[in-house]
Design a protein around this motif. Structure first.
Motif, PDB file in Angstrom:
ATOM      1  N   UNK A 143     170.722 -44.231  63.369  1.00  0.00           N
ATOM      2  CA  UNK A 143     171.240 -45.483  63.603  1.00  0.00           C
ATOM      3  C   UNK A 143     169.562 -46.061  63.455  1.00  0.00           C
ATOM      4  N   UNK A 144     169.345 -47.483  62.987  1.00  0.00           N
ATOM      5  CA  UNK A 144     167.956 -47.860  62.752  1.00  0.00           C
ATOM      6  C   UNK A 144     168.026 -49.573  63.867  1.00  0.00           C
ATOM      7  N   UNK A 145     168.341 -50.028  64.515  1.00  0.00           N
ATOM      8  CA  UNK A 145     167.953 -51.199  65.720  1.00  0.00           C
ATOM      9  C   UNK A 145     166.962 -52.003  65.156  1.00  0.00           C
ATOM     10  N   UNK A 146     166.068 -51.822  63.724  1.00  0.00           N
ATOM     11  CA  UNK A 146     164.568 -52.454  63.835  1.00  0.00           C
ATOM     12  C   UNK A 146     164.707 -53.913  64.849  1.00  0.00           C
ATOM     13  N   UNK A 147     165.518 -55.033  64.633  1.00  0.00           N
ATOM     14  CA  UNK A 147     165.145 -56.129  65.696  1.00  0.00           C
ATOM     15  C   UNK A 147     164.515 -55.652  67.336  1.00  0.00           C
ATOM     16  N   UNK A 148     166.113 -54.763  68.006  1.00  0.00           N
ATOM     17  CA  UNK A 148     165.553 -54.833  69.663  1.00  0.00           C
ATOM     18  C   UNK A 148     163.869 -53.435  69.419  1.00  0.00           C
ATOM     19  N   UNK A 149     163.238 -53.252  68.892  1.00  0.00           N
ATOM     20  CA  UNK A 149     162.141 -52.495  68.507  1.00  0.00           C
ATOM     21  C   UNK A 149     160.941 -53.787  69.636  1.00  0.00           C
ATOM     22  N   UNK A 158     165.490 -52.721  73.563  1.00  0.00           N
ATOM     23  CA  UNK A 158     165.868 -51.846  73.331  1.00  0.00           C
ATOM     24  C   UNK A 158     166.515 -50.522  73.948  1.00  0.00           C
ATOM     25  N   UNK A 159     166.164 -50.727  75.659  1.00  0.00           N
ATOM     26  CA  UNK A 159     167.376 -50.152  75.744  1.00  0.00           C
ATOM     27  C   UNK A 159     168.424 -50.827  76.138  1.00  0.00           C
ATOM     28  N   UNK A 160     168.975 -51.766  76.184  1.00  0.00           N
ATOM     29  CA  UNK A 160     170.156 -53.123  76.350  1.00  0.00           C
ATOM     30  C   UNK A 160     171.001 -52.624  74.856  1.00  0.00           C
ATOM     31  N   UNK A 161     170.198 -53.189  74.091  1.00  0.00           N
ATOM     32  CA  UNK A 161     170.530 -52.817  72.558  1.00  0.00           C
ATOM     33  C   UNK A 161     171.323 -51.889  72.028  1.00  0.00           C
ATOM     34  N   UNK A 162     170.291 -50.315  72.611  1.00  0.00           N
ATOM     35  CA  UNK A 162     170.815 -49.081  72.094  1.00  0.00           C
ATOM     36  C   UNK A 162     172.245 -48.936  72.850  1.00  0.00           C
ATOM     37  N   UNK A 163     172.440 -49.443  74.225  1.00  0.00           N
ATOM     38  CA  UNK A 163     173.177 -48.818  74.357  1.00  0.00           C
ATOM     39  C   UNK A 163     174.766 -49.418  74.598  1.00  0.00           C
ATOM     40  N   UNK A 164     174.489 -51.303  73.964  1.00  0.00           N
ATOM     41  CA  UNK A 164     174.774 -52.193  72.950  1.00  0.00           C
ATOM     42  C   UNK A 164     176.443 -51.712  71.737  1.00  0.00           C
TER      43      UNK A 164
END
Ligand code: F1P
Length: 356
Positions: A143-149, A158-164
């Motif tokens: 899973x890639x969350x580029x917006x949270x980098x 990044x911590x909170x976005x990956x947790x959610x």
């Protein structure tokens, strides 16, 4: 809102305050791709889920594991990546490994991924904010969350976005439609509360520096207490510790003095038991900060500083928001000590070990 000397910590504070908007982008991206639903169909059921990471990503793994069991009823645990390669006998052979890494380059995580894929023939799931990273090549799913980098060294959005995002996968697995709907409302709710969090914590940090910072939490909030401790250590080079709230009575309370700031991240489930520790520790002379979804007269009496989250979402969905006060405390205590939170002492953005 924030007037900082010479841009000190400009990246970090901007990334902390961008969290609600970042969560919204990440949730929208997951909905548009439908990748969480397809992952839910592909990944095994009735096996233990093991969440793995280093540093902040290990504390995220602790918060994610608690949320996973609460939302799915399936067994789960958290492990630092180094434990898998140093003590492989401690790793449950039949399980679903989830590798958490903001950068996608951390050596211990890559070594653990190779060991799990090649030696144990497990199909690992990775979650990262990087793009085109080594973890993508090793893990079976990513899973890639580029917006949270982030630009800053320390992990915040990044911590909170990956947790959610992991909580969203858990809610899909557990068929918790209510939780998914609640997560969708979280960004706007927190955006409306951020000013209040910010002014309380800034006035606390501006008022004084403490000799010792202790963070207490239970259940899904223990990993959050761990991460809050790390934020104060990383950004302000202060001495900080973390315990399960009721464990604080069993010895650690010996350190209590007016020089210690004790932060309680209070759960709804353990409210009465945790608030009675707050009362007791206040009587011992500590300075206290309470973070809770709602406050009663006891909290208001026993807490020198109080952050009321006031969020209309299920308890576990408040975990991401409840780390923001710790992020801000680390930031403003660092600024107060004349440090630059964007460049924490002795730290690099990624830990890459030389291969012998
Ligand atoms: C995360 C981490 C951070 C720590 C430092 C080094 O690694 O350990 O938690 O604050 O920035 O990196 P990862 O999530 O990129 O693997």
């Amino acid at each position: 809102m924030v007037d900082l000397k010479a841009g000190m910590g400009a990246h970090t504070i901007a990334e902390i305050l961008s969290e609600p908007a970042t969560w919204k982008s990440c949730l929208k991206a997951m909905e548009q791709t439908g990748e969480l639903q397809s992952l839910n169909e592909k990944l095994p059921r009735s096996v233990e889920w093991v969440f793995i990471g280093c540093g902040s990503s290990f504390y995220l793994a602790q918060a994610a594991a608690a949320a996973w069991t609460i939302l799915t009823g399936e067994k789960s645990r958290a492990m630092p990546a180094s434990e898998i390669t140093l003590f492989p006998q401690l790793f449950p052979a039949a399980c679903q490994p989830v590798l958490i890494t903001r950068s996608g380059y951390t050596s211990e995580v890559l070594q653990a991924a190779e060991y799990l894929e090649e030696r144990l023939h497990l199909q690992t799931l990775a979650i990262t904010c990087g793009t085109g990273t080594p973890i993508e090549k090793i893990a079976s799913y990513c899973i890639k969350l580029a917006a949270a980098d982030e630009k800053s060294t320390v992990m915040t959005r990044s911590f909170t976005s990956m947790l959610i995002t992991l909580q969203s996968l858990a809610a899909i697995r557990g068929d918790r439609r209510d939780f998914l709907d609640a997560l969708r409302t979280l960004p706007d709710q927190v955006a409306g509360r951020l000013n209040a969090f910010h002014s309380t914590i800034k006035s606390l940090a501006d008022s004084r520096v403490f000799a010792d910072y202790v963070f207490l939490g239970q259940g899904p909030f223990f990993g959050i207490a761990q991460e809050s401790m790390l934020k104060v250590k990383e950004m302000s080079c202060s001495y900080a510790q973390c315990f399960h709230t009721l464990e604080f009575r069993h010895g650690p309370k010996a350190i209590v003095s007016p020089e210690t700031l004790i932060t309680f991240i209070i759960s709804e489930t353990g409210f009465a038991a945790e608030v009675s520790v707050l009362e007791e520790i206040k009587k011992l002379g500590a300075t206290t900060l309470a973070i809770s979804n709602v406050g009663d007269s006891t909290i208001r009496r026993a807490a020198d500083y109080f952050v009321e989250l006031s969020l209309d979402v299920p308890e576990a969905a408040r975990a991401a928001a409840s780390v923001i006060p710790g992020q801000l405390l680390g930031f403003y205590t660092g600024i107060k000590k004349g440090l630059n939170p964007d460049e924490p002492r002795n730290l690099s953005r990624v830990v890459m070990l030389e291969t012998k």
